[in-house]
Scaffold this motif. Structure first.
Motif, PDB file in Angstrom:
ATOM      1  N   LEU A 270       0.806  -1.290  -0.008  1.00  0.00           N
ATOM      2  CA  LEU A 270      -0.212  -0.059   0.022  1.00  0.00           C
ATOM      3  C   LEU A 270       0.828   1.189  -0.031  1.00  0.00           C
ATOM      4  N   GLU A 271       2.005   1.385   0.608  1.00  0.00           N
ATOM      5  CA  GLU A 271       2.928   2.519   0.728  1.00  0.00           C
ATOM      6  C   GLU A 271       3.529   2.655  -0.479  1.00  0.00           C
ATOM      7  N   GLN A 272       3.877   1.663  -1.231  1.00  0.00           N
ATOM      8  CA  GLN A 272       4.453   1.705  -2.664  1.00  0.00           C
ATOM      9  C   GLN A 272       3.410   2.309  -3.523  1.00  0.00           C
ATOM     10  N   THR A 286     -11.726   5.493   2.753  1.00  0.00           N
ATOM     11  CA  THR A 286     -13.070   5.012   3.132  1.00  0.00           C
ATOM     12  C   THR A 286     -13.292   3.612   3.524  1.00  0.00           C
ATOM     13  N   THR A 287     -12.393   2.774   3.103  1.00  0.00           N
ATOM     14  CA  THR A 287     -12.383   1.367   3.505  1.00  0.00           C
ATOM     15  C   THR A 287     -12.537   1.194   5.054  1.00  0.00           C
ATOM     16  N   LYS A 288     -11.488   2.067   5.594  1.00  0.00           N
ATOM     17  CA  LYS A 288     -11.396   1.930   7.147  1.00  0.00           C
ATOM     18  C   LYS A 288     -12.710   2.511   7.564  1.00  0.00           C
ATOM     19  N   SER A 289     -13.225   3.643   7.202  1.00  0.00           N
ATOM     20  CA  SER A 289     -14.320   4.339   7.988  1.00  0.00           C
ATOM     21  C   SER A 289     -15.686   3.431   7.607  1.00  0.00           C
ATOM     22  N   CYS A 290     -15.918   2.857   6.537  1.00  0.00           N
ATOM     23  CA  CYS A 290     -16.859   2.072   6.033  1.00  0.00           C
ATOM     24  C   CYS A 290     -16.954   0.696   6.979  1.00  0.00           C
ATOM     25  N   GLN A 306     -12.422  -8.164   3.248  1.00  0.00           N
ATOM     26  CA  GLN A 306     -11.159  -8.705   2.940  1.00  0.00           C
ATOM     27  C   GLN A 306     -10.257  -7.320   2.230  1.00  0.00           C
ATOM     28  N   VAL A 307     -11.051  -6.391   1.661  1.00  0.00           N
ATOM     29  CA  VAL A 307     -10.329  -5.264   1.139  1.00  0.00           C
ATOM     30  C   VAL A 307      -9.723  -4.630   2.464  1.00  0.00           C
ATOM     31  N   TYR A 308     -10.392  -4.431   3.508  1.00  0.00           N
ATOM     32  CA  TYR A 308      -9.736  -3.823   4.867  1.00  0.00           C
ATOM     33  C   TYR A 308      -8.496  -4.570   5.305  1.00  0.00           C
ATOM     34  N   GLN A 309      -8.531  -5.890   5.104  1.00  0.00           N
ATOM     35  CA  GLN A 309      -7.550  -6.414   5.464  1.00  0.00           C
ATOM     36  C   GLN A 309      -6.369  -6.801   4.751  1.00  0.00           C
ATOM     37  N   ILE A 310      -6.547  -6.479   3.560  1.00  0.00           N
ATOM     38  CA  ILE A 310      -5.391  -6.263   2.539  1.00  0.00           C
ATOM     39  C   ILE A 310      -4.796  -5.057   2.713  1.00  0.00           C
ATOM     40  N   LEU A 311      -5.544  -4.033   2.820  1.00  0.00           N
ATOM     41  CA  LEU A 311      -4.999  -2.544   3.090  1.00  0.00           C
ATOM     42  C   LEU A 311      -4.208  -2.512   4.463  1.00  0.00           C
TER      43      LEU A 311
END
Length: 334
Positions: A270-272, A286-290, A306-311
């Motif tokens: 994610l940093e890259q 928004t992934t975190k807030s939602c 799953q998107v949250y866990q990836i990010l």
């Protein structure tokens, strides 16, 4: 409208300002960095975020918020969600009573889990009468600025306000529909970015069109579940701000959030990924807030999870897909 102030000089704010100015509306575009706005004034285009599109002569540029909103009947907020409240608080004392505020920001505030119109209402004094609404729909900035056919939704709880703002934005090739489901339109606009990150991840992993179609469809089901639980109208999610924007953002090559997913799916961190981005991809925050909002409401949203866990938990993308498909079997509409 006597004057419209567009707050935020990224690609989307610039495109909306150009749209209004080309229509003949008195329009002011504000950006927070003085040196950037001076460059825009000199070049008469936004070469960093929307290159090649010249500004109409009647589009004024401003780096002072007070001057930008002075005498404005309509203020269009195109500020990233994490800075939205702070900018709005500065604007508020300088806007006349009865003004229209239009949020064109697609996000949910992290700390409060409020939509952008809820943020504005939260900060507004009861002594003043303002109208708060949202503009959303399948609308890449580059295509709007180029004058390509586009349709969006303008949502206000007040029908007359929605109609006035609809007339302000509508042109021969930019068609605005009205809605009174403000929260539904905002939930759609925020969450479609999360699903688009997921679509990009699938593409980056090399998965085909079957996977993308499944992700879009089941993503829409998740968005609808959350929105309806918050009081939104279920019909909104099949409209322009729902299905329309979701399809565009998950499939279009101009989608920033899909691009984030592509990079993650191809193995970048994610940093890259964020270091390589020149513009804000709202879906990351928004992934975190939602995710927090869904947990607070007790709504099952496996793709979002799953998107949250990836990010945010460095989960392997292929494992996330495997975990999605190994969940217990269910009825589609139950």
């Amino acid at each position: 409208m006597n004057k419209t102030a567009v707050i935020g000089a990224g690609s989307w704010g610039t495109a909306l300002a150009i749209l209004l100015a080309e229509k003949g509306e008195k329009t002011c575009l504000w950006g927070h960095r003085q040196e950037h706005m001076q460059l825009l004034q000199k070049e008469r285009q936004n070469s960093k975020y929307l290159p090649g599109k010249s500004f109409p002569a009647n589009l004024s540029l401003e780096s002072d918020l007070t001057r930008a909103v002075s005498d404005a009947d309509c203020v269009v907020m195109v500020v990233p969600s994490h800075g939205f409240r702070d900018v709005f608080k500065i604007i508020l004392p300088n806007v006349k009573d009865g003004a229209f505020f239009v949020s064109a920001t697609k996000g949910i505030e992290l700390n409060t889990l409020m939509s952008m119109t809820e943020v504005m209402k939260d900060e507004s004094p009861v002594a003043k009468k303002f109208f708060f609404g949202a503009l959303s729909g399948p609308s890449f900035a580059e295509e709007v600025a180029a004058g390509e056919p586009t349709a969006v939704t303008i949502a206000f709880s007040d029908d007359d306000a929605a109609t006035l703002v609809q007339e302000l934005f509508s042109t021969d090739l930019f068609r605005a529909y009205t809605s009174t489901d403000v929260l539904g339109v905002e939930i759609c606009g925020a969450l479609k970015n999360v699903i688009a990150i997921g679509a990009g991840i699938c593409e980056g992993l090399g998965y085909g069109l079957n996977a993308r179609a499944a992700l879009i469809t089941r993503g829409l089901a998740e968005i609808t579940r959350l929105g309806v639980s918050l009081g939104a109208d279920q019909k909104t999610f099949a409209g322009l701000s729902g299905l329309g924007d979701l399809v565009l953002t998950c499939t279009g090559s101009l989608s920033r959030n899909r691009t984030v997913g592509l990079k993650l799916g191809s193995g970048k961190t994610l940093e890259q990924t964020l270091e390589e981005m020149t513009m804000v991809a709202e879906g990351v925050k928004t992934t975190k807030s939602c995710y927090n909002l869904a947990r607070e409401r007790g709504i099952e949203m496996p793709i979002l999870e799953q998107v949250y866990q990836i990010l945010y938990e460095n989960k392997d993308c292929r494992l996330a897909v495997k975990d999605l498909f190994s969940r217990g079997l269910k009825c589609e509409t139950c």
